[in-house]
Write a protein that holds these residues in place. Sequence first.
Motif, PDB file in Angstrom:
ATOM      1  N   MET A  57      -5.204   9.560  -1.585  1.00 57.90           N
ATOM      2  CA  MET A  57      -5.134   8.614  -2.699  1.00 57.90           C
ATOM      3  C   MET A  57      -4.265   7.432  -2.290  1.00 57.90           C
ATOM      4  SD  MET A  57      -3.950   8.942  -6.693  1.00 57.90           S
ATOM      5  CE  MET A  57      -5.451   9.717  -7.263  1.00 57.90           C
ATOM      6  N   LEU A  58      -4.889   6.283  -2.138  1.00 58.39           N
ATOM      7  CA  LEU A  58      -4.181   5.060  -1.772  1.00 58.39           C
ATOM      8  C   LEU A  58      -4.029   4.181  -3.017  1.00 58.39           C
ATOM      9  CD1 LEU A  58      -5.991   4.162   1.580  1.00 58.39           C
ATOM     10  CD2 LEU A  58      -3.739   5.227   1.304  1.00 58.39           C
ATOM     11  N   ILE A  59      -2.839   3.668  -3.221  1.00 57.55           N
ATOM     12  CA  ILE A  59      -2.579   2.743  -4.324  1.00 57.55           C
ATOM     13  C   ILE A  59      -2.168   1.407  -3.715  1.00 57.55           C
ATOM     14  CG2 ILE A  59      -1.147   2.260  -6.345  1.00 57.55           C
ATOM     15  CD1 ILE A  59      -0.897   5.311  -6.703  1.00 57.55           C
ATOM     16  N   ILE A  60      -2.903   0.360  -4.086  1.00 60.25           N
ATOM     17  CA  ILE A  60      -2.719  -0.958  -3.481  1.00 60.25           C
ATOM     18  C   ILE A  60      -2.450  -1.979  -4.572  1.00 60.25           C
ATOM     19  CG2 ILE A  60      -3.803  -2.731  -2.033  1.00 60.25           C
ATOM     20  CD1 ILE A  60      -5.768  -0.368  -1.167  1.00 60.25           C
ATOM     21  N   ASP A  61      -1.299  -2.601  -4.522  1.00 62.89           N
ATOM     22  CA  ASP A  61      -0.975  -3.705  -5.426  1.00 62.89           C
ATOM     23  C   ASP A  61      -1.236  -5.002  -4.675  1.00 62.89           C
ATOM     24  OD1 ASP A  61      -0.027  -2.341  -7.825  1.00 62.89           O
ATOM     25  OD2 ASP A  61       1.601  -1.610  -6.558  1.00 62.89           O
ATOM     26  N   GLY A  62      -2.186  -5.783  -5.193  1.00 62.90           N
ATOM     27  CA  GLY A  62      -2.610  -6.983  -4.496  1.00 62.90           C
ATOM     28  C   GLY A  62      -1.517  -8.022  -4.363  1.00 62.90           C
ATOM     29  N   ILE A  71       0.856  -1.186   0.000  1.00 69.92           N
ATOM     30  CA  ILE A  71       0.000   0.000   0.000  1.00 69.92           C
ATOM     31  C   ILE A  71       0.892   1.236   0.000  1.00 69.92           C
ATOM     32  CG2 ILE A  71      -1.868   1.236   1.183  1.00 69.92           C
ATOM     33  CD1 ILE A  71      -2.425  -1.389   2.735  1.00 69.92           C
ATOM     34  N   SER A  72       0.681   2.128  -0.947  1.00 66.82           N
ATOM     35  CA  SER A  72       1.416   3.395  -0.977  1.00 66.82           C
ATOM     36  C   SER A  72       0.427   4.553  -0.908  1.00 66.82           C
ATOM     37  CB  SER A  72       2.270   3.498  -2.244  1.00 66.82           C
ATOM     38  OG  SER A  72       1.471   3.407  -3.414  1.00 66.82           O
ATOM     39  N   GLY A  73       0.963   5.744  -0.585  1.00 66.38           N
ATOM     40  CA  GLY A  73       0.105   6.910  -0.420  1.00 66.38           C
ATOM     41  C   GLY A  73      -0.505   7.017   0.963  1.00 66.38           C
TER      42      GLY A  73
END
Length: 436
Positions: A219-224, A212-214
Motif C-alpha cells: 500500500m503506497l500513499i502519495i501526496d502530490g 511517498i510513504s509505505g
Amino acid sequence: MGTFKIEGGHQLKGSIKPQGAKNEALQILCAVLLTPELVTINNIPDIVDVNKLISLLKKLGVKVEKLSQGTYTFQADDVNLKYLESDEFKVDGRGLRGSIMIVGPMLARFGKGYIPKPGGDKIGRRRLDTHFEGLINLGAKFRYSKEEQFYGVEADKLKGAYMLLEEASVTGTANIVMAAVLAEGRTTIYNAACEPYLQQLCKMLNRMGAKISGVGSNMLIIDGVDSLGGTEHTMLPDMIEIGSWIGLAAMTKSELTITNVSWDDLGVIPATFRKLGITVEKRGDDIHIPAHTDGYEIQSFIDGSILTIADAPWPGFTPDLLSIILVVATQARGSVLIHQKMFESRLFFVDKLIDMGAKIILCDPHRATVIGHDYKSTLKATTMTSPDIRAGVSLLIAALSAKGTSTIQNIEQIDRGYERIDERLRAIGAHIERIE
C-alpha cells in the motif's frame, strides 16, 4: 544475426560482479522526465534494452552525458513533445517493452503521454490494463487507435485517487507512482508491487521531493507536490544475473564468487536455490558457491511430496529466474515441478533441453516436471535458438555444462539483458566465442 559457439564441460573459477539491474534501470531512466533539473545515475547496465531507452530519451530532447562506464547525467529541461506523435516514435517505441513507463511521467509533467504497443520478449500476453486504468483513475482521458496500435492519455491536471490494482504489476505500479507524485492531493495504491526495484524508484523520487510513504509494502500513499528537483541515484545489482551465476556454478561444478550482491534485496532467491541442494554461502556482501563435485539433491516437502517451485509477486520468487531453476534441476538428484503462473509461453523452450537429453515433462503451458540426471548422463551439445532473454541464458548455461560444442543463434535476445556476457564468462574460464 549473432551466434555463440560454446565448448561445454569445463569447470569455471573466479569471481564475477553482477551488472546494474535491468528492470530497475528501465523505471529510473523514465523518471528523469519528471524534472527539468540534472539527474545523475550510476551503475547503469550497458545492455541493448537500456541503451534503446537512453536513445529514446535523447530523441525526446533529454540532454544525456556519459561521465564514465555506467554513469550518466540526464536533464529534461527542453522536451520535444512533437516527437511523441511522430512516425519515428511509433517505430522506436515498439522496439522496447520498457518504453511504456514514459507515459506516466510525461502525463504528469506535460499533460499528455503516448506510446505504441511495446515489444519485448515473446513469452505470452502482457496486458497494459493496469497502467492505463491507474492513469484514468487519476483523471486522464484515454484513447487508442486500433489500426496503429497507438495508446494515448491526456489530462489538464491529475488528481489523487484511491485505487485497488487488479494485479501487482511492477511496471504498472511504477507508471502510476510517477504520475501520482505530481497529481493534486493524495493517491493511495493498494495491491501495489513492492519489488526492490520499485522501492528504489520510490526512494529516488522522495529524494527529488516527492512524498511517498509505505515504500516496501503493498500500500503506497502519495501526496502530490508541485515539482521535483534533481538527484543522484545508484542502481542495485541485477538479482536475475545473480541467480543466473548461482545456477551456472552448480551446473558446471564450478567454484564461483559473486561479488557485491546486496544480500538484503535478494529475498527468497538464495533459499530457493538451496532447496535444489545448492550451497549458497554468504561472505560479507558476496555469494560464494563451492564446487558441487558430488552433485546436489532436491529437497522434498515435509510430507515427502515432490517439491514445487512457482513464481509469485514479491516477496515471492521472481518469474525471471524460473528458467534458470529449471535448467539447474536437469542435473540434480531428484525431481521438481516448475510452475510458471505468469506467462503461458515461457516454458516452451524446454524442447531444446529435451533435445540435449534432459528429462522434462511439459505438463501444460504453465507447468513442467524435471527429473534430474544426477550427472549420470550429461547433456549433449546441439544447435539452438534463443527465444527470449531468460530462456537464452538458461540454454547458455546448459551448453556450458554439456558435452561437446553447442551453438546458440539469435543471441541478440541475450544481449538485451546481459552486459558483455561472453567476455565476462571467458574471464572465469568459459570456452565461448561470439560469431557475427
